[in-house]
Motif scaffolding. Structure first.
Motif, PDB file in Angstrom:
ATOM      1  N   ALA A   1      -5.079   1.391  -5.790  1.00 61.57           N
ATOM      2  CA  ALA A   1      -3.397   0.797  -6.096  1.00 61.57           C
ATOM      3  C   ALA A   1      -3.048   0.137  -7.265  1.00 61.57           C
ATOM      4  O   ALA A   1      -2.174   0.194  -7.783  1.00 61.57           O
ATOM      5  CB  ALA A   1      -2.986   0.149  -4.795  1.00 61.57           C
ATOM      6  N   GLU A   2      -4.059  -0.447  -7.975  1.00 60.36           N
ATOM      7  CA  GLU A   2      -3.952  -1.080  -9.337  1.00 60.36           C
ATOM      8  C   GLU A   2      -3.573  -0.041 -10.335  1.00 60.36           C
ATOM      9  O   GLU A   2      -2.784  -0.520 -11.282  1.00 60.36           O
ATOM     10  CB  GLU A   2      -5.310  -1.820  -9.679  1.00 60.36           C
ATOM     11  CG  GLU A   2      -5.625  -3.034  -8.791  1.00 60.36           C
ATOM     12  CD  GLU A   2      -6.855  -3.222  -9.025  1.00 60.36           C
ATOM     13  OE1 GLU A   2      -7.175  -3.638 -10.275  1.00 60.36           O
ATOM     14  OE2 GLU A   2      -7.779  -3.675  -8.508  1.00 60.36           O
ATOM     15  N   TYR A   3      -3.827   1.241 -10.425  1.00 59.81           N
ATOM     16  CA  TYR A   3      -3.435   2.190 -11.226  1.00 59.81           C
ATOM     17  C   TYR A   3      -2.141   2.572 -11.058  1.00 59.81           C
ATOM     18  O   TYR A   3      -1.564   2.965 -12.150  1.00 59.81           O
ATOM     19  CB  TYR A   3      -4.492   3.231 -11.165  1.00 59.81           C
ATOM     20  CG  TYR A   3      -6.067   2.980 -11.542  1.00 59.81           C
ATOM     21  CD1 TYR A   3      -6.380   2.523 -12.691  1.00 59.81           C
ATOM     22  CD2 TYR A   3      -7.035   2.930 -10.543  1.00 59.81           C
ATOM     23  CE1 TYR A   3      -7.592   2.430 -13.092  1.00 59.81           C
ATOM     24  CE2 TYR A   3      -8.446   3.032 -10.692  1.00 59.81           C
ATOM     25  CZ  TYR A   3      -8.788   2.546 -11.800  1.00 59.81           C
ATOM     26  OH  TYR A   3      -9.967   2.109 -12.188  1.00 59.81           O
ATOM     27  N   GLY A   4      -1.682   2.834  -9.867  1.00 56.57           N
ATOM     28  CA  GLY A   4      -0.259   3.216  -9.711  1.00 56.57           C
ATOM     29  C   GLY A   4       0.344   4.311 -10.701  1.00 56.57           C
ATOM     30  O   GLY A   4      -0.111   5.363 -10.345  1.00 56.57           O
ATOM     31  N   ALA A   5       1.281   3.937 -11.446  1.00 62.89           N
ATOM     32  CA  ALA A   5       1.816   5.098 -12.326  1.00 62.89           C
ATOM     33  C   ALA A   5       0.965   5.763 -13.232  1.00 62.89           C
ATOM     34  O   ALA A   5       1.255   6.980 -13.441  1.00 62.89           O
ATOM     35  CB  ALA A   5       2.965   4.374 -13.097  1.00 62.89           C
TER      36      ALA A   5
ATOM     37  N   GLU B   1     -11.087   2.606 -17.540  1.00 65.49           N
ATOM     38  CA  GLU B   1     -10.420   2.010 -18.607  1.00 65.49           C
ATOM     39  C   GLU B   1      -8.952   2.569 -18.500  1.00 65.49           C
ATOM     40  O   GLU B   1      -8.264   2.300 -19.419  1.00 65.49           O
ATOM     41  CB  GLU B   1     -10.960   2.445 -19.833  1.00 65.49           C
ATOM     42  CG  GLU B   1     -12.389   1.832 -20.043  1.00 65.49           C
ATOM     43  CD  GLU B   1     -13.483   1.893 -19.343  1.00 65.49           C
ATOM     44  OE1 GLU B   1     -13.742   3.307 -18.951  1.00 65.49           O
ATOM     45  OE2 GLU B   1     -14.057   1.242 -19.013  1.00 65.49           O
ATOM     46  N   THR B   2      -8.604   3.214 -17.329  1.00 64.00           N
ATOM     47  CA  THR B   2      -7.158   3.648 -17.321  1.00 64.00           C
ATOM     48  C   THR B   2      -6.356   2.541 -17.172  1.00 64.00           C
ATOM     49  O   THR B   2      -6.636   1.601 -16.239  1.00 64.00           O
ATOM     50  CB  THR B   2      -7.164   4.820 -15.938  1.00 64.00           C
ATOM     51  OG1 THR B   2      -7.784   5.787 -16.392  1.00 64.00           O
ATOM     52  CG2 THR B   2      -5.482   5.057 -15.854  1.00 64.00           C
TER      53      THR B   2
ATOM     54  N   GLY C   1      -0.307  -3.446  -4.911  1.00 67.79           N
ATOM     55  CA  GLY C   1      -0.913  -3.066  -6.073  1.00 67.79           C
ATOM     56  C   GLY C   1      -1.031  -4.177  -7.005  1.00 67.79           C
ATOM     57  O   GLY C   1      -2.234  -4.299  -7.757  1.00 67.79           O
ATOM     58  N   VAL C   2       0.173  -4.940  -7.285  1.00 68.32           N
ATOM     59  CA  VAL C   2       0.133  -5.975  -7.998  1.00 68.32           C
ATOM     60  C   VAL C   2      -0.768  -7.051  -7.494  1.00 68.32           C
ATOM     61  O   VAL C   2      -1.576  -7.662  -8.364  1.00 68.32           O
ATOM     62  CB  VAL C   2       1.705  -6.557  -8.153  1.00 68.32           C
ATOM     63  CG1 VAL C   2       1.523  -7.932  -8.839  1.00 68.32           C
ATOM     64  CG2 VAL C   2       2.407  -5.541  -8.870  1.00 68.32           C
TER      65      VAL C   2
ATOM     66  N   ASP D   1       5.486   6.898  -4.652  1.00 69.36           N
ATOM     67  CA  ASP D   1       4.251   7.443  -3.754  1.00 69.36           C
ATOM     68  C   ASP D   1       3.427   7.912  -4.979  1.00 69.36           C
ATOM     69  O   ASP D   1       4.014   8.894  -5.707  1.00 69.36           O
ATOM     70  CB  ASP D   1       4.449   8.460  -2.939  1.00 69.36           C
ATOM     71  CG  ASP D   1       3.236   7.991  -2.040  1.00 69.36           C
ATOM     72  OD1 ASP D   1       2.418   7.738  -2.129  1.00 69.36           O
ATOM     73  OD2 ASP D   1       3.525   8.786  -0.706  1.00 69.36           O
ATOM     74  N   GLU D   2       2.114   7.646  -5.322  1.00 67.24           N
ATOM     75  CA  GLU D   2       1.388   8.165  -6.287  1.00 67.24           C
ATOM     76  C   GLU D   2       1.156   9.763  -6.011  1.00 67.24           C
ATOM     77  O   GLU D   2       0.908   9.968  -4.962  1.00 67.24           O
ATOM     78  CB  GLU D   2      -0.084   7.412  -6.482  1.00 67.24           C
ATOM     79  CG  GLU D   2       0.049   5.822  -6.929  1.00 67.24           C
ATOM     80  CD  GLU D   2       0.222   4.996  -5.745  1.00 67.24           C
ATOM     81  OE1 GLU D   2       0.402   5.525  -4.543  1.00 67.24           O
ATOM     82  OE2 GLU D   2      -0.183   3.786  -5.789  1.00 67.24           O
TER      83      GLU D   2
END
Length: 322
Positions: free
Chosen positions: A125-129, A141-142, A151-152, A279-280
């Motif tokens: 969830a950290e990657y999100g958008a 590295e994304t 996610g935050v 939603d991703e």
């Protein structure tokens, strides 16, 4: 060796405790509010209460047991809950992580030789958008662009683990966990479908669902806990690792797998409450890093996972756990 698990009363933590105990480790399984039916866990796993927001209690537990490995899994782990209660989500996930690392430092002041490995359960969830079809499979590295408070909070947890390694030399290993499911899981698409299919089979109710077009790589919990164990043994301190299945499926395909496992198609309907504000589109990863640093490979296909979850939920339904 002695291993302490925070959040052992969850799906992943309970399976990890069973795996480590079967390997002969002395497991200190801690939990505050279990999210699973503890009667489904191997009775040799003895649970102890621990609130990760109670710094003194965390320090006391680590001081008493001096674990060689700490698996920090305790968290408010539901994105949906994080929309309605971002305060608790941030406190448990961020402050709880601080308390674990500060406890290690407290014990180290008394025992300078104390040097545990701390595996922190972070999240995709950290990657999100950044989780777009153009970017997948994402690497470590994304860019981290979370789309919800959960996610935050996981970005915070992830970076806290890094800074405690960088500044204090704690052997912290960060595990960015992608969609994971299995028996005992609650509040994810696979377990929700499992219970809904069982009810449909016994009661004739429709299988309710949200967005069926998103794509998810969903890993079996048994593969996931092997990855966490392997990272505790050969993961590189300070590094972060994606842990994910080898293939992404549309949620509609997951539903079709359930129909095959059940032996017939069942009625369905959309549940507006299962539709999120954002939603991703796809959650999928590159796992070359963990493969190069450990011997880990995923072994269990999603069809097998779904058949096992359906069988588990059938037993739970018969017991009245509906």
């Amino acid at each position: 060796m002695t291993v302490l698990i925070t959040g052992a009363g969850g799906m992943m933590g309970s399976h990890l405790a069973e795996l480590l105990m079967s390997a002969g480790d002395d497991v200190v399984a801690t939990s505050l509010h279990p999210t699973i039916d503890l009667s489904t866990v191997d009775p040799s796993v003895r649970f102890r209460e621990l609130d990760v927001l109670d710094r003194d209690a965390v320090t006391g537990s680590i001081a008493a047991h001096r674990p060689s490995v700490i698996h920090h899994l305790a968290a408010q782990s539901l994105p949906t809950v994080s929309w309605t209660d971002p305060w608790t989500t941030m406190r448990v996930n961020s402050e709880g992580t601080i308390n674990v690392f500060e406890a290690v430092l407290d014990v180290r002041r008394l025992d300078p030789e104390y040097d545990p490995t701390v595996v922190v359960a972070c999240s995709s969830a950290e990657y999100g958008a950044s989780l777009t079809p153009a970017n997948v499979p994402v690497t470590e590295e994304t860019p981290l662009l979370p789309l919800h408070p959960y996610g935050v909070s996981k970005v915070s947890q992830d970076l806290l683990a890094y800074q405690y390694h960088a500044n204090h030399g704690i052997r912290a290993v960060r595990a960015r966990i992608f969609n994971c499911t299995g028996t005992r899981k609650r509040n994810d698409v696979v377990s929700d479908f499992g219970r809904a299919v069982v009810r449909a089979l016994h009661e004739g109710t429709p299988v309710r669902h949200g967005n069926l077009e998103t794509q998810r790589a969903i890993i079996d919990v048994r593969d996931m806990v092997r990855a966490l164990r392997d990272l505790s043994l050969t993961g590189h301190p300070g590094e972060v690792y994606n842990i994910c299945a080898d293939r992404a499926y549309r949620i509609s395909e997951v539903l079709e797998m359930y129909f095959r496992a059940a032996g017939r198609r069942l009625p369905t309907e959309v549940d507006p409450l299962l539709l999120r504000p954002s939603d991703e589109a796809i959650i999928f990863r590159d796992t070359s890093k963990i493969r190069s640093h450990t011997a880990w490979r995923p072994e269990i296909g999603l069809e097998t996972t779904i058949a096992d979850v359906l069988a588990f939920e059938q037993v739970q339904y018969a017991r009245g756990a509906r």
